[in-house]
Design an enzyme around this catalytic site. Sequence first.
Site, PDB file in Angstrom:
ATOM      1  N   ILE A  43      44.756  47.200  37.307  1.00 13.44           N
ATOM      2  CA  ILE A  43      45.175  48.602  37.222  1.00 13.44           C
ATOM      3  C   ILE A  43      44.508  49.196  35.987  1.00 13.44           C
ATOM      4  CG2 ILE A  43      47.139  50.184  37.048  1.00 13.44           C
ATOM      5  CD1 ILE A  43      48.892  47.838  38.176  1.00 13.44           C
ATOM      6  N   CYS A  53      44.708  43.316  33.985  1.00 12.49           N
ATOM      7  CA  CYS A  53      44.016  42.522  34.994  1.00 12.49           C
ATOM      8  C   CYS A  53      44.987  42.073  36.095  1.00 12.49           C
ATOM      9  CB  CYS A  53      43.403  41.278  34.355  1.00 12.49           C
ATOM     10  SG  CYS A  53      42.085  41.628  33.181  1.00 12.49           S
ATOM     11  N   GLU A  55      45.493  39.072  37.213  1.00 11.09           N
ATOM     12  CA  GLU A  55      46.223  37.842  36.866  1.00 11.09           C
ATOM     13  C   GLU A  55      47.470  38.167  36.047  1.00 11.09           C
ATOM     14  OE1 GLU A  55      43.032  38.602  36.510  1.00 11.09           O
ATOM     15  OE2 GLU A  55      41.804  36.831  36.181  1.00 11.09           O
TER      16      GLU A  55
HETATM   17  N1  THU Z   1      39.591  42.150  35.634  1.00 12.05           N
HETATM   18  C1  THU Z   1      40.644  41.460  36.181  1.00 12.05           C
HETATM   19  O1  THU Z   1      41.458  42.025  36.932  1.00 12.05           O
HETATM   20  N2  THU Z   1      40.784  40.150  35.874  1.00 12.05           N
HETATM   21  C2  THU Z   1      39.964  39.474  35.003  1.00 12.05           C
HETATM   22  O2  THU Z   1      40.301  38.375  34.586  1.00 12.05           O
HETATM   23  C3  THU Z   1      38.705  40.070  34.592  1.00 12.05           C
HETATM   24  C4  THU Z   1      38.624  41.539  34.732  1.00 12.05           C
HETATM   25  C5  THU Z   1      39.437  43.561  35.945  1.00 12.05           C
HETATM   26  C6  THU Z   1      39.661  44.475  34.776  1.00 12.05           C
HETATM   27  C7  THU Z   1      38.860  45.690  35.181  1.00 12.05           C
HETATM   28  O3  THU Z   1      39.699  46.545  35.971  1.00 12.05           O
HETATM   29  C8  THU Z   1      37.754  45.143  36.064  1.00 12.05           C
HETATM   30  O4  THU Z   1      38.134  43.813  36.396  1.00 12.05           O
HETATM   31  C9  THU Z   1      36.386  45.098  35.397  1.00 12.05           C
HETATM   32  O5  THU Z   1      36.447  44.475  34.169  1.00 12.05           O
END
Ligand code: THU
Length: 134
Positions: A43, A53, A55
């Site tokens: 989000i 993120c 996770e």
């Molecule tokens: N992102 C995640 O959801 N998990 C991670 O562990 C790495 C990055 C997301 C954050 C952001 O919305 C997009 O990926 C690009 O960085």
Amino acid sequence: MTPEKLCELAKEPMTHSYSPYSGYKVGAALLCTDGTVYQGCNIENAGFTPTICAERTAIFKAIYDGHRDLEAIAVCGGKDGVITGLFPPCGVCRQVMREFCRDDFLVYLVTPEGYETRTLTQLLPDSFSSADMH
Ligand code: THU
């Protein structure tokens, strides 16, 4: 719950992703020891820093609900929701896992063909944790 099923459950929340800035849609499915699964997506925020993120969304949902015994998480992501390779957890998410998960907590990294498996210790060796707060 098989790893394959957990990886499938990680894909569905990619459709919930709010990612107007990066275009990367990320999904996670967290398996608790009692079999409960929590899903999460990334989000984003115009201020960038408040972005969360997939996770951490899943882990915090579990912790809020009182689930502290966590077994495994499957993670997938890609530009516009297309999985072209691994989408490994960022450092902040690894540190949050460190807070709530054992060394042998399993992280399934979804690939176009299937998944790869890592333990938390492999992803975050020599980590700082509550055990170091003395
Ligand atoms: N992102 C995640 O959801 N998990 C991670 O562990 C790495 C990055 C997301 C954050 C952001 O919305 C997009 O990926 C690009 O960085």
